[in-house]
Design a protein around this motif. Sequence first.
Motif, short mmCIF file in Angstrom:
data_model
loop_
_atom_site.label_atom_id
_atom_site.label_comp_id
_atom_site.label_asym_id
_atom_site.label_seq_id
_atom_site.Cartn_x
_atom_site.Cartn_y
_atom_site.Cartn_z
N VAL A 300 0.95 -1.40 -0.07
CA VAL A 300 0.37 -0.17 -0.16
C VAL A 300 0.96 1.27 -0.26
CG1 VAL A 300 -1.45 0.92 1.77
CG2 VAL A 300 -1.23 -1.47 0.94
N ARG A 301 2.11 1.22 0.62
CA ARG A 301 3.11 2.89 0.34
C ARG A 301 3.91 3.23 -0.68
NH1 ARG A 301 3.90 1.13 6.19
NH2 ARG A 301 4.73 -1.09 5.78
N GLN A 306 8.21 1.65 -5.91
CA GLN A 306 8.41 3.35 -5.77
C GLN A 306 7.51 3.68 -4.73
OE1 GLN A 306 8.25 5.52 -9.61
NE2 GLN A 306 9.06 6.99 -8.64
N PRO A 307 8.16 4.24 -3.32
CA PRO A 307 7.57 4.58 -1.70
C PRO A 307 6.59 5.64 -2.94
CG PRO A 307 9.77 5.23 -2.38
CD PRO A 307 10.18 4.71 -3.54
N ILE A 308 5.45 6.55 -1.58
CA ILE A 308 4.37 6.69 -2.11
C ILE A 308 3.85 7.89 -0.61
CG2 ILE A 308 2.68 6.49 -4.27
CD1 ILE A 308 0.87 5.48 -1.76
N THR A 309 4.34 7.22 0.05
CA THR A 309 4.72 7.97 1.10
C THR A 309 5.89 7.59 1.76
OG1 THR A 309 3.15 8.58 2.88
CG2 THR A 309 3.10 6.50 3.03
N LEU A 310 5.94 7.80 3.24
CA LEU A 310 6.87 8.22 4.42
C LEU A 310 7.30 6.39 5.09
CD1 LEU A 310 6.85 10.75 6.78
CD2 LEU A 310 8.54 10.93 4.83
N ASP A 312 7.57 4.91 7.90
CA ASP A 312 7.10 4.48 8.70
C ASP A 312 5.20 4.52 8.84
OD1 ASP A 312 9.53 4.35 10.37
OD2 ASP A 312 10.09 5.97 10.83
N ILE A 313 5.24 5.23 7.61
CA ILE A 313 3.74 5.32 7.79
C ILE A 313 2.80 4.36 8.33
CG2 ILE A 313 1.68 6.52 6.80
CD1 ILE A 313 3.05 9.20 6.92
N LYS A 314 2.26 3.91 9.11
CA LYS A 314 1.91 2.95 9.27
C LYS A 314 0.29 2.41 8.35
CE LYS A 314 1.64 1.80 14.17
NZ LYS A 314 1.50 1.89 14.83
N ALA A 315 0.45 1.37 7.44
CA ALA A 315 -0.87 0.98 5.70
C ALA A 315 -1.76 -0.42 6.67
CB ALA A 315 -0.47 0.95 4.89
N CYS A 316 -3.15 -0.18 6.03
CA CYS A 316 -3.20 -1.88 6.24
C CYS A 316 -3.91 -2.65 4.80
CB CYS A 316 -5.39 -1.35 6.51
SG CYS A 316 -5.22 -0.16 8.13
N TYR A 317 -4.04 -4.07 4.85
CA TYR A 317 -3.96 -4.47 3.29
C TYR A 317 -5.16 -5.43 3.36
CZ TYR A 317 -2.60 -6.11 -1.00
OH TYR A 317 -3.35 -6.66 -2.15
N ALA B 206 -1.30 9.67 0.34
CA ALA B 206 -0.04 9.29 0.51
C ALA B 206 0.63 10.50 0.69
CB ALA B 206 -0.13 8.15 -0.19
N LEU B 222 -2.76 4.70 6.13
CA LEU B 222 -2.91 4.66 5.22
C LEU B 222 -3.58 3.74 4.13
CD1 LEU B 222 -1.52 6.49 2.49
CD2 LEU B 222 -0.09 4.76 2.06
N MET B 227 -10.71 0.63 0.15
CA MET B 227 -10.55 0.35 1.12
C MET B 227 -12.12 0.61 2.30
SD MET B 227 -7.10 -0.93 2.09
CE MET B 227 -6.47 -1.93 0.61
#
Lengths: 349, 349
Positions: A300-301, A306-310, A312-317, B206, B222, B227
Motif C-alpha cells: 500500500v505504501r 516506488q514509495p508514495i509515502t514515508l 514509517d507510516i502504518k498502512a492496512c491491506y 499518501a 494509509l 478500502m
Amino acid sequence: MITDQSSIAEKEGIYDLLPFILKPWNIARFEKGQVVIGDRRQYPFKKAFVSCDTVDEVAQAIKDMVTQGSGPWMSAANALLLVADGKAHEKKRLQKAREVLVATRPTNTAMARRLDRILAETFKSMDAGESAANSIANSLNSMMADIYDSYTLRAKYANSLIDKNDGILTHCFAEAGFILAMAMAYRDGKNICVFTPETRPFLQGAKLTAPSLYELGIEVRLITDNMPASIMSQGHIQKFMTAADLITLDGYVVNKVGTFQSAIAAHYHQIPYYAFAWGVDENSATHESITIEQRDPTEVRTVLGQPITLADIKACYPAFDITPPQLVSGVISVEGVLSADDLAGRRKL
Amino acid sequence: MITDQSSIAEKEGIYDLLPFILKPWNIARFEKGQVVIGDRRQYPFKKAFVSCDTVDEVAQAIKDMVTQGSGPWMSAANALLLVADGKAHEKKRLQKAREVLVATRPTNTAMARRLDRILAETFKSMDAGESAANSIANSLNSMMADIYDSYTLRAKYANSLIDKNDGILTHCFAEAGFILAMAMAYRDGKNICVFTPETRPFLQGAKLTAPSLYELGIEVRLITDNMPASIMSQGHIQKFMTAADLITLDGYVVNKVGTFQSAIAAHYHQIPYYAFAWGVDENSATHESITIEQRDPTEVRTVLGQPITLADIKACYPAFDITPPQLVSGVISVEGVLSADDLAGRRKL
C-alpha cells in the motif's frame, strides 16, 4: 493442447474469443521438454514467457509471481510432465515433484487438490500399462476442457443479462468467465462499454482487465478506484459484475477489496450487481467463518515498487472484502443465475 | 510573518499545532528579496524550497506545480513584493505582475479576487503616501490572519464533533481546517486514528495528509481508495470528514472524486459525514449548475510518471464528484455546524 472435441468451449469457438493472456496455452504449456509460462509481470507491456527445464525452476517461477490466477496450478500440472520420463522411480519422483510444487502456495488448497487428482488418475493408468506422460497429458486436458466449459456456460448466462448499450463496471481481473461474457456481448453487437477500476495496490484492472478487453476491440475506460460512484451518478453504468473468490452458503460474496463499496454504490443507484462463481463452497456455511487475509502493508505504501509515502507510516491491506446478499442481485454459476435464496436452499441439498 | 496579535489563531497557539507543510511561512514567504515557495512535489521525502527572483519565475513555479491548495495565491501575493521597489511606474508594474500571475491559473478565480483586493488596498495606501511594499505586506498579513482564524474556528467546531477513541476517515488533503481539528482532538487526549485513502491519481492522501498527521504524532493508517467500505464494515470508522471545493445553496458538496462513494458507504454504515466549508457559494444556487472538470486521462494511465497500462487505452478523470445533502450530516463552517436545511435557509438571506 485441447483435444476433447466434445467440449462446449470448442463447439462455441471460445478459444478464438479469448484474449492473449487467457488462451490456456499462453498461461502455461509443455513444449519441447520445457514448461513455458506466460510472464504476467511484464504484461501488458511485453508478451513474454519464462521457460523452465526442471520442477525446481517451475516452483521458483510460481514463487516469483511470474503467473497468477489459474496460472500457478496450470504451471504445476505441466511441471509433472518434466519427470514423466518412463525411467526408474517415476511414481516416487512424481510424488516428490508434487510436494515441491504444492509448497509454493501453502494457502491455496486448489492446487494440491488438482495435482492429487491428476496423480491418482495417472498412477491408476500406469498400473494398467499406460505411460505416465500420456496419462498426465490426458488428465490435464480433460480437466482444462471442463474448466473452459464451465467458463463458457457462465459467460453465456452473464451475456443473457447484458442489454444493448450497457455500461458495465467491473473490479480487479474477473478471469475468463467475465472476459468471455464481454466478448460474447460484443460479438452479438451489444455495443457495450466496460469501466475498469485500476485496482490498487497490484493494479490488476489496469494491467490485466483493460488490456484484455482492449485487445478484443471492446470499448473500455480505465478509472481510479475512487471513481465508480461518480461514474454511476453520470448514468454510465447499467450492470456491476465481478468474480468471487468465495461465496458462502448464506449468500455472502468474498472478492478483491473494493468490490463491497462498489456494490453499496450500485445498490444506491439501483444498478444490479452480479458475481461469477464456480458454485457455492460447501465448506463455508456462513460469512462469520471467513477470515480476511491481511497482506504486507508495504504494498500500500508503494506503487510499482516506488514509495508514495514515508516508510514509517502504518498502512492496512485487507486483501478481500465481504458483500452481503442484500447487495447481490445474482450469482452467475454453471447452473444459471442464482439468487441469495437459491443459495440458501443449497444448505438442504 | 503573522503580526496581528489580536488573531484567534495566535491566541490559540495554532501556528505551533500545524504540521510543517501547513505553517504559512513554509507555503510561501518573502525573504531577502526573493519569494521562497515550499516544494510540495518533493514532500514528504524532502522538505525543499524553490527561491524566485522575479515575477516570471514565481509564475513558472506555479505552472510547474511546485505548490498547490492555498500555495498558488500565497506565492502570487508574495510575488507582488518583488516589484514593490518604490521606483518609477510602480502601480503599472504591479498591475502587469497581477496579469502574469493570474494567467497561471485561468480557472481559479480566488487568486484573481485576492490579488485584486491586495492591489486595491495598496493603491489606496500609496495615494495616502504609504510605501507599496508596506501596504502589500500589511494587506497580506491581515488576509492570512483572517484565513487562519477561519481555519481555527472551523477546527474547533469539528473537534467538538469528535469523541474519544474515534476512527476518522478522510479523503484527499482536507487542508488546515481538518488537520487542525485532528491536532486539537489529539491534544485533548481523544486517542483518535485517522484512515487516509491514498487518493489517486495525484496521491495527495499518501503524500500530504498521512505525513502531516504522522508528523504531529497522530495515529494514521494509509489505505488504498478501494478500502473505505471494508474498513467501515470492521467497525474502525466513527466519522467521515473531508474538505469541500464548493457547497451549493441547495446543500450539495463538491469535492475530490471519491468523496461521494465514501459518503454512500458511510451512510450505509450509519456513520456521519461532515464537510469543511468556508461558507456557501452565493454564486452556486443549485447542484444542476455545476460543471465537473474533466482532467487529462494520462494521469489515470500513469502513477508517479510510470505507465500502468497501454497508452492507447481510454481513461476517465472527473476531478470532482457531487455528494447530495441526504448523505451529509453537517457542513463545518465559521458559523458552526450547519445542516442542509440551514444551508437552504441562506437562500432567503
